[in-house]
Design a protein around this motif. Structure first.
Motif, PDB file in Angstrom:
ATOM      1  N   ALA A 191      -2.393  13.305  18.210  1.00  0.00           N
ATOM      2  CA  ALA A 191      -1.430  13.520  19.291  1.00  0.00           C
ATOM      3  C   ALA A 191      -1.286  12.273  20.153  1.00  0.00           C
ATOM      4  O   ALA A 191      -0.181  11.912  20.577  1.00  0.00           O
ATOM      5  CB  ALA A 191      -1.857  14.708  20.152  1.00  0.00           C
ATOM      6  N   ALA A 192      -2.397  11.594  20.426  1.00  0.00           N
ATOM      7  CA  ALA A 192      -2.354  10.381  21.227  1.00  0.00           C
ATOM      8  C   ALA A 192      -1.677   9.248  20.461  1.00  0.00           C
ATOM      9  O   ALA A 192      -0.901   8.474  21.035  1.00  0.00           O
ATOM     10  CB  ALA A 192      -3.765   9.978  21.647  1.00  0.00           C
ATOM     11  N   LYS A 193      -1.974   9.135  19.172  1.00  0.00           N
ATOM     12  CA  LYS A 193      -1.327   8.112  18.354  1.00  0.00           C
ATOM     13  C   LYS A 193       0.186   8.348  18.302  1.00  0.00           C
ATOM     14  O   LYS A 193       0.984   7.399  18.334  1.00  0.00           O
ATOM     15  CB  LYS A 193      -1.914   8.132  16.937  1.00  0.00           C
ATOM     16  CG  LYS A 193      -3.360   7.679  16.845  1.00  0.00           C
ATOM     17  CD  LYS A 193      -3.472   6.188  17.051  1.00  0.00           C
ATOM     18  CE  LYS A 193      -4.873   5.669  16.749  1.00  0.00           C
ATOM     19  NZ  LYS A 193      -5.218   5.668  15.319  1.00  0.00           N
ATOM     20  N   ASP A 194       0.587   9.618  18.222  1.00  0.00           N
ATOM     21  CA  ASP A 194       2.012   9.951  18.205  1.00  0.00           C
ATOM     22  C   ASP A 194       2.670   9.537  19.525  1.00  0.00           C
ATOM     23  O   ASP A 194       3.784   9.020  19.539  1.00  0.00           O
ATOM     24  CB  ASP A 194       2.184  11.451  17.974  1.00  0.00           C
ATOM     25  CG  ASP A 194       3.646  11.855  17.860  1.00  0.00           C
ATOM     26  OD1 ASP A 194       4.240  11.649  16.780  1.00  0.00           O
ATOM     27  OD2 ASP A 194       4.205  12.365  18.860  1.00  0.00           O
ATOM     28  N   ARG A 195       1.948   9.757  20.616  1.00  0.00           N
ATOM     29  CA  ARG A 195       2.495   9.366  21.920  1.00  0.00           C
ATOM     30  C   ARG A 195       2.643   7.853  22.024  1.00  0.00           C
ATOM     31  O   ARG A 195       3.627   7.347  22.558  1.00  0.00           O
ATOM     32  CB  ARG A 195       1.586   9.891  23.027  1.00  0.00           C
ATOM     33  CG  ARG A 195       2.087   9.555  24.419  1.00  0.00           C
ATOM     34  CD  ARG A 195       1.397  10.398  25.458  1.00  0.00           C
ATOM     35  NE  ARG A 195       1.813  10.018  26.791  1.00  0.00           N
ATOM     36  CZ  ARG A 195       1.457  10.661  27.887  1.00  0.00           C
ATOM     37  NH1 ARG A 195       0.690  11.736  27.792  1.00  0.00           N
ATOM     38  NH2 ARG A 195       1.856  10.265  29.073  1.00  0.00           N
ATOM     39  N   LEU A 196       1.658   7.131  21.512  1.00  0.00           N
ATOM     40  CA  LEU A 196       1.754   5.672  21.504  1.00  0.00           C
ATOM     41  C   LEU A 196       2.954   5.203  20.677  1.00  0.00           C
ATOM     42  O   LEU A 196       3.707   4.316  21.096  1.00  0.00           O
ATOM     43  CB  LEU A 196       0.472   5.066  20.931  1.00  0.00           C
ATOM     44  CG  LEU A 196      -0.720   4.922  21.864  1.00  0.00           C
ATOM     45  CD1 LEU A 196      -1.954   4.547  21.059  1.00  0.00           C
ATOM     46  CD2 LEU A 196      -0.444   3.869  22.935  1.00  0.00           C
ATOM     47  N   ALA A 197       3.121   5.796  19.500  1.00  0.00           N
ATOM     48  CA  ALA A 197       4.232   5.413  18.634  1.00  0.00           C
ATOM     49  C   ALA A 197       5.570   5.660  19.325  1.00  0.00           C
ATOM     50  O   ALA A 197       6.485   4.819  19.275  1.00  0.00           O
ATOM     51  CB  ALA A 197       4.160   6.182  17.316  1.00  0.00           C
ATOM     52  N   VAL A 238      12.802  10.671  19.079  1.00  0.00           N
ATOM     53  CA  VAL A 238      12.345   9.596  18.199  1.00  0.00           C
ATOM     54  C   VAL A 238      12.022  10.183  16.837  1.00  0.00           C
ATOM     55  O   VAL A 238      11.237  11.138  16.723  1.00  0.00           O
ATOM     56  CB  VAL A 238      11.102   8.901  18.790  1.00  0.00           C
ATOM     57  CG1 VAL A 238      10.573   7.852  17.822  1.00  0.00           C
ATOM     58  CG2 VAL A 238      11.437   8.276  20.139  1.00  0.00           C
ATOM     59  N   GLY A 239      12.608   9.640  15.785  1.00  0.00           N
ATOM     60  CA  GLY A 239      12.406  10.145  14.439  1.00  0.00           C
ATOM     61  C   GLY A 239      11.044   9.787  13.870  1.00  0.00           C
ATOM     62  O   GLY A 239      10.388   8.846  14.319  1.00  0.00           O
ATOM     63  N   LYS A 240      10.630  10.539  12.861  1.00  0.00           N
ATOM     64  CA  LYS A 240       9.324  10.315  12.239  1.00  0.00           C
ATOM     65  C   LYS A 240       9.225   8.931  11.623  1.00  0.00           C
ATOM     66  O   LYS A 240       8.179   8.271  11.709  1.00  0.00           O
ATOM     67  CB  LYS A 240       9.065  11.385  11.179  1.00  0.00           C
ATOM     68  CG  LYS A 240       8.849  12.786  11.743  1.00  0.00           C
ATOM     69  CD  LYS A 240       8.509  13.764  10.628  1.00  0.00           C
ATOM     70  CE  LYS A 240       8.259  15.169  11.176  1.00  0.00           C
ATOM     71  NZ  LYS A 240       7.940  16.137  10.097  1.00  0.00           N
ATOM     72  N   ALA A 241      10.304   8.483  11.006  1.00  0.00           N
ATOM     73  CA  ALA A 241      10.272   7.167  10.348  1.00  0.00           C
ATOM     74  C   ALA A 241      10.080   6.052  11.368  1.00  0.00           C
ATOM     75  O   ALA A 241       9.328   5.099  11.131  1.00  0.00           O
ATOM     76  CB  ALA A 241      11.561   6.957   9.553  1.00  0.00           C
ATOM     77  N   ALA A 242      10.763   6.164  12.510  1.00  0.00           N
ATOM     78  CA  ALA A 242      10.653   5.139  13.547  1.00  0.00           C
ATOM     79  C   ALA A 242       9.230   5.084  14.096  1.00  0.00           C
ATOM     80  O   ALA A 242       8.678   3.994  14.329  1.00  0.00           O
ATOM     81  CB  ALA A 242      11.647   5.419  14.666  1.00  0.00           C
ATOM     82  N   LYS A 243       8.638   6.260  14.293  1.00  0.00           N
ATOM     83  CA  LYS A 243       7.264   6.284  14.795  1.00  0.00           C
ATOM     84  C   LYS A 243       6.283   5.767  13.746  1.00  0.00           C
ATOM     85  O   LYS A 243       5.341   5.031  14.087  1.00  0.00           O
ATOM     86  CB  LYS A 243       6.896   7.717  15.222  1.00  0.00           C
ATOM     87  CG  LYS A 243       7.605   8.160  16.505  1.00  0.00           C
ATOM     88  CD  LYS A 243       7.042   9.458  17.050  1.00  0.00           C
ATOM     89  CE  LYS A 243       7.433  10.655  16.220  1.00  0.00           C
ATOM     90  NZ  LYS A 243       7.018  11.932  16.879  1.00  0.00           N
TER      91      LYS A 243
END
Length: 274
Positions: free
Chosen positions: A55-61, A80-85
């Motif tokens: 969850a934290a990594k997703d927030r950073l992305a 924000v799309g999955k590919a961009a993250k």
């Protein structure tokens, strides 16, 4: 360590509890009271697990993608799309470290430590070369990500403790090391404040009392509407001319050290929803 334009996750979306009014020189901050005690090793280990969680990594992305959008003049409120993250592939840098800030009780002349614990921080980078710092605060019996900001100051300076305590005087963006009874500067602003050799704790108390003791919330200075920015030499600068929100003394009030750090960061850095 500090870029010319710093960015932070939006105060509301990041749960900062800070409201800034740009150009007015005012800040209203709310946060937990400061604690002079350092977090325990168990606290730091628990916070490190939270910082490394998906969850934290997703927030950073998401933050890094929004940073790109902001730099290109685009809206940062869009999804924000999955590919961009995935392209950002954020990774943490180094250990989770405690961040301390100037203690309001010390400024008031009370028998209190110079610095109070504010939050834990860890640096991070993206696959595209961006850098950020994650702030973590206690929530109940655990820890949570409070904010993500651009740059590395809050992670890099605490790493230079060298057996002492690193703390910030956020009103002037100064970073110091407290060791063996002396306060020495770690960045140019702090060195301007206390000189190249630093000062004793007693001399530093006199310095910050000159800057802030008569400018606390509820003071005649505040009521007069003369709130403005601070300088490392004199403590008080000219009132803001509309060029942006000025750091102010309410950060040293009842909201505590965490509010001080968060409020000044929000004042000095543009905000990007994380």
């Amino acid at each position: 360590m500090r870029a010319s334009a710093k960015l932070a996750a939006g105060a509301v979306t990041a749960g900062l509890g800070v409201t800034m009014f740009a150009g007015t020189g005012t800040a209203l901050a709310a946060g937990p009271a400061p604690s002079p005690a350092a977090p325990s090793p168990a606290d730091t280990a628990a916070a490190a697990k939270v910082a490394a969680a998906p969850a934290a990594k997703d927030r950073l992305a998401t933050f890094f993608v929004h940073l790109d959008q902001h730099q290109h003049g685009k809206l940062t409120s869009q999804a924000v799309g999955k590919a961009a993250k995935a392209a950002k592939a954020p990774e943490l840098d180094g250990a989770v470290r405690p961040v301390y800030t100037l203690n309001p009780a010390f400024v008031k002349g009370q028998d209190a430590p110079v610095a109070a614990f504010a939050y834990l921080a860890v640096g991070a980078h993206s696959a595209t070369g961006q850098h950020a710092t994650m702030w973590l605060t206690r929530q109940g019996k655990g820890w949570t990500v409070m904010n993500v900001i651009s740059g590395t100051d809050e992670a890099a300076y605490p790493a230079r403790a060298g057996g002492g305590t690193v703390f910030t005087e956020p009103q002037i963006n100064a970073w110091y090391r407290l060791k063996d009874g002396r306060v020495t500067g770690l960045n140019p602003t702090a060195t301007t404040s206390v000189g190249k050799r630093g000062v004793t704790v007693a001399a530093y108390r006199a310095l910050v009392r000159t800057r802030y003791a008569d400018k606390m919330p509820g003071s005649s200075y505040q009521r007069s509407g003369r709130l403005g920015g601070y300088t490392p030499r004199t403590g008080v600068g000219k009132r803001g001319d509309g060029g942006g929100a000025a750091p102010l003394l309410s950060a040293l009030g009842a909201g505590g050290a965490l509010a001080a750090a968060a409020g000044i960061v929000a004042a000095r850095r543009r905000r990007v929803p994380g």
